[in-house]
Scaffold this active site. Structure first.
Site, PDB file in Angstrom:
ATOM      1  N   ALA A  63      24.603  47.585  -3.633  1.00 38.38           N
ATOM      2  CA  ALA A  63      24.091  48.726  -2.886  1.00 38.38           C
ATOM      3  C   ALA A  63      22.608  48.472  -2.640  1.00 38.38           C
ATOM      4  O   ALA A  63      21.961  47.706  -3.362  1.00 38.38           O
ATOM      5  CB  ALA A  63      24.304  49.999  -3.684  1.00 38.38           C
ATOM      6  N   GLY A 108      27.582  46.738  -6.096  1.00 36.07           N
ATOM      7  CA  GLY A 108      28.479  47.248  -5.053  1.00 36.07           C
ATOM      8  C   GLY A 108      29.249  46.141  -4.344  1.00 36.07           C
ATOM      9  O   GLY A 108      30.315  46.388  -3.777  1.00 36.07           O
ATOM     10  N   GLU A 111      32.100  45.484  -6.527  1.00 37.88           N
ATOM     11  CA  GLU A 111      32.948  46.686  -6.456  1.00 37.88           C
ATOM     12  C   GLU A 111      33.758  46.744  -5.159  1.00 37.88           C
ATOM     13  O   GLU A 111      34.926  47.106  -5.174  1.00 37.88           O
ATOM     14  CB  GLU A 111      32.073  47.937  -6.614  1.00 37.88           C
ATOM     15  N   GLU A 131      24.038  46.672 -12.919  1.00 34.95           N
ATOM     16  CA  GLU A 131      23.446  48.013 -12.825  1.00 34.95           C
ATOM     17  C   GLU A 131      22.652  48.445 -14.056  1.00 34.95           C
ATOM     18  O   GLU A 131      21.592  49.070 -13.918  1.00 34.95           O
ATOM     19  CB  GLU A 131      24.539  49.058 -12.531  1.00 34.95           C
TER      20      GLU A 131
HETATM   21  N1  CO8 Z   1      19.339  45.879  -2.029  1.00 33.86           N
HETATM   22  C1  CO8 Z   1      18.369  45.734  -1.109  1.00 33.86           C
HETATM   23  N2  CO8 Z   1      17.872  44.539  -0.724  1.00 33.86           N
HETATM   24  C2  CO8 Z   1      18.385  43.435  -1.309  1.00 33.86           C
HETATM   25  C3  CO8 Z   1      19.389  43.505  -2.273  1.00 33.86           C
HETATM   26  C4  CO8 Z   1      19.891  44.800  -2.623  1.00 33.86           C
HETATM   27  N3  CO8 Z   1      20.878  44.974  -3.506  1.00 33.86           N
HETATM   28  N4  CO8 Z   1      19.672  42.253  -2.679  1.00 33.86           N
HETATM   29  C5  CO8 Z   1      18.876  41.425  -1.988  1.00 33.86           C
HETATM   30  N5  CO8 Z   1      18.088  42.144  -1.159  1.00 33.86           N
HETATM   31  C6  CO8 Z   1      17.067  41.624  -0.240  1.00 33.86           C
HETATM   32  C7  CO8 Z   1      15.798  41.232  -0.971  1.00 33.86           C
HETATM   33  O1  CO8 Z   1      14.981  42.367  -1.205  1.00 33.86           O
HETATM   34  C8  CO8 Z   1      15.185  40.260   0.003  1.00 33.86           C
HETATM   35  O2  CO8 Z   1      14.564  40.976   1.057  1.00 33.86           O
HETATM   36  P1  CO8 Z   1      13.095  40.504   1.591  1.00 33.86           P
HETATM   37  O3  CO8 Z   1      13.338  39.119   2.142  1.00 33.86           O
HETATM   38  O4  CO8 Z   1      12.796  41.511   2.624  1.00 33.86           O
HETATM   39  O5  CO8 Z   1      12.200  40.505   0.419  1.00 33.86           O
HETATM   40  C9  CO8 Z   1      16.393  39.562   0.606  1.00 33.86           C
HETATM   41  O6  CO8 Z   1      17.521  40.425   0.353  1.00 33.86           O
HETATM   42  C10 CO8 Z   1      16.683  38.222  -0.020  1.00 33.86           C
HETATM   43  O7  CO8 Z   1      16.773  38.424  -1.424  1.00 33.86           O
HETATM   44  P2  CO8 Z   1      15.971  37.525  -2.474  1.00 33.86           P
HETATM   45  O8  CO8 Z   1      14.689  37.057  -1.909  1.00 33.86           O
HETATM   46  O9  CO8 Z   1      15.916  38.307  -3.757  1.00 33.86           O
HETATM   47  O10 CO8 Z   1      16.977  36.287  -2.598  1.00 33.86           O
HETATM   48  P3  CO8 Z   1      17.146  35.328  -3.863  1.00 33.86           P
HETATM   49  O11 CO8 Z   1      17.996  34.205  -3.402  1.00 33.86           O
HETATM   50  O12 CO8 Z   1      15.843  35.021  -4.483  1.00 33.86           O
HETATM   51  O13 CO8 Z   1      17.984  36.218  -4.925  1.00 33.86           O
HETATM   52  C11 CO8 Z   1      19.738  37.708  -5.607  1.00 33.86           C
HETATM   53  C12 CO8 Z   1      19.286  36.622  -4.620  1.00 33.86           C
HETATM   54  C13 CO8 Z   1      19.864  37.116  -7.008  1.00 33.86           C
HETATM   55  C14 CO8 Z   1      21.089  38.236  -5.145  1.00 33.86           C
HETATM   56  C15 CO8 Z   1      18.690  38.835  -5.621  1.00 33.86           C
HETATM   57  O14 CO8 Z   1      18.421  39.237  -4.284  1.00 33.86           O
HETATM   58  C16 CO8 Z   1      19.118  40.048  -6.380  1.00 33.86           C
HETATM   59  O15 CO8 Z   1      19.114  40.058  -7.608  1.00 33.86           O
HETATM   60  N6  CO8 Z   1      19.495  41.121  -5.645  1.00 33.86           N
HETATM   61  C17 CO8 Z   1      19.874  42.382  -6.250  1.00 33.86           C
HETATM   62  C18 CO8 Z   1      21.260  42.273  -6.865  1.00 33.86           C
HETATM   63  C19 CO8 Z   1      21.631  43.548  -7.540  1.00 33.86           C
HETATM   64  O16 CO8 Z   1      21.047  43.948  -8.536  1.00 33.86           O
HETATM   65  N7  CO8 Z   1      22.668  44.247  -7.011  1.00 33.86           N
HETATM   66  C20 CO8 Z   1      23.165  45.461  -7.565  1.00 33.86           C
HETATM   67  C21 CO8 Z   1      22.491  46.636  -6.958  1.00 33.86           C
HETATM   68  S1  CO8 Z   1      22.932  48.145  -7.746  1.00 33.86           S
HETATM   69  C22 CO8 Z   1      24.442  48.513  -7.114  1.00 33.86           C
HETATM   70  O17 CO8 Z   1      24.996  47.818  -6.325  1.00 33.86           O
HETATM   71  C23 CO8 Z   1      25.025  49.773  -7.595  1.00 33.86           C
HETATM   72  C24 CO8 Z   1      26.250  50.176  -6.825  1.00 33.86           C
HETATM   73  C25 CO8 Z   1      26.612  51.575  -7.099  1.00 33.86           C
HETATM   74  C26 CO8 Z   1      25.640  52.503  -6.465  1.00 33.86           C
HETATM   75  C27 CO8 Z   1      25.909  53.904  -6.808  1.00 33.86           C
HETATM   76  C28 CO8 Z   1      24.911  54.792  -6.145  1.00 33.86           C
HETATM   77  C29 CO8 Z   1      24.604  55.994  -6.894  1.00 33.86           C
END
Ligand code: CO8
Length: 263
Positions: A63, A108, A111, A131
């Site tokens: 998400a 997500g 999921e 999460e």
């Molecule tokens: N949300 C928003 N932006 C994201 C997300 C995300 N989940 N993941 C990646 N991005 C963006 C980054 O911010 C970045 O943007 P920018 O270039 O503008 O800075 C771009 O995508 C590329 O990402 P990275 O530079 O971080 O790429 P890397 O190769 O270095 O890393 C990763 C890749 C490991 C996937 C890293 O991006 C990461 O850890 N992302 C987050 C993963 C995460 O924690 N996901 C879980 C989120 S929580 C969730 O999904 C809960 C679901 C239920 C919600 C319920 C709501 C109440």
């Protein structure tokens, strides 16, 4: 649509989440477009769907953390419901949905793959529920579907530790059915979908409903669900042609796609 693309190849629909600049993260707009894309699928001409992510790095990286970062308790609950409603639509979609997981499937992303009927992935896929490291619980069904798909103990370990796992481990614990080199993943998903589409469509739909509905109730009720859906197949063109071809020993005809019959 800005973030979802749809292609039709024969009886197979391919839905692609296309927000590569954010690794296909799910914000409200992506969720709304995804729901609209599934609503628009013509169930008279489509028999299986492949769901994948754009690019070579990520299926869905979760998400949208930016959008979630300022939510109140009530807004968090509402955002969870928004995702859950869309994922439940996919889970109960009348025809099979195959997740072709082409990279990160985190939060997500893991999921949404679990709301699909079948998951296959590329060698570079990474699954996880990170999460608790972000101060929240999985909120799009992760606490429920992961425990049902793998063992409760394994689901708890993955969720409590927030540890990501690679494709080979996802295969080992039964989270995915098969692992492919990245370039072979989408062709394999389409081939599987086309194989499903070549079978009797009413029977395939009824199998999905029988398995899904039966898993929610005890075995006595589940068997009754199966009996009703089994009975429902009889007198259809699919059943008459499918069994007729077998009895006529007409191998040629047996391979033909049985015509779809609307109920
Ligand atoms: N949300 C928003 N932006 C994201 C997300 C995300 N989940 N993941 C990646 N991005 C963006 C980054 O911010 C970045 O943007 P920018 O270039 O503008 O800075 C771009 O995508 C590329 O990402 P990275 O530079 O971080 O790429 P890397 O190769 O270095 O890393 C990763 C890749 C490991 C996937 C890293 O991006 C990461 O850890 N992302 C987050 C993963 C995460 O924690 N996901 C879980 C989120 S929580 C969730 O999904 C809960 C679901 C239920 C919600 C319920 C709501 C109440």
């Amino acid at each position: 649509m800005e973030f979802i693309t749809y292609e039709q190849e024969g009886f197979v629909g391919v839905v692609t989440i296309n927000r590569p600049q954010a690794l296909n993260a799910l914000n409200s707009q992506v969720l709304e477009e995804l729901e609209a894309a599934f609503d628009a699928i013509d169930l008279n001409t489509t028999r299986a769907v492949v769901l994948t992510g754009a690019g070579e790095k990520s299926f869905v990286a979760g998400a949208d953390i930016g959008e979630m970062s300022t939510l109140t308790k009530a807004e968090g609950e509402a955002f969870g419901k928004k995702g859950n409603d869309v994922f439940r639509k996919i889970e109960t979609f009348p025809i099979p949905v195959i997740a072709a997981v082409n990279g990160f499937a985190l939060g997500g992303g893991c999921e949404i793959s679990m709301s699909c009927d079948i998951r296959i992935c590329s060698e570079n896929a990474v699954f996880g529920q990170p999460e608790v490291g972000l101060g929240i619980t999985p909120g799009f069904g992760g606490t429920q579907r992961l425990a049902r798909l793998v063992s409760p103990g394994m689901a708890k370990q993955l969720i409590y530790t927030a540890r990501n796992i690679k494709a080979d481990e996802a295969f080992r614990i039964g989270l995915v059915n098969a692992v492919y080199p990245l370039e072979e993943l989408l062709p394999a998903a389409k081939k599987m979908a086309a194989g499903i589409a070549a079978n009797a469509p009413i029977a395939v739909r009824n199998c999905k409903k029988a398995i899904n509905d039966g898993l929610q109730v005890d075995i006595d009720q589940a068997i009754v669900i199966e009996e009703k859906l089994f009975g429902d197949c009889f007198e259809t063109e699919d059943q008459k042609a499918g069994m007729g071809n077998f009895l006529e020993k007409d191998k040629e005809k047996k391979l033909k796609v049985v015509p779809f019959q609307n109920k």
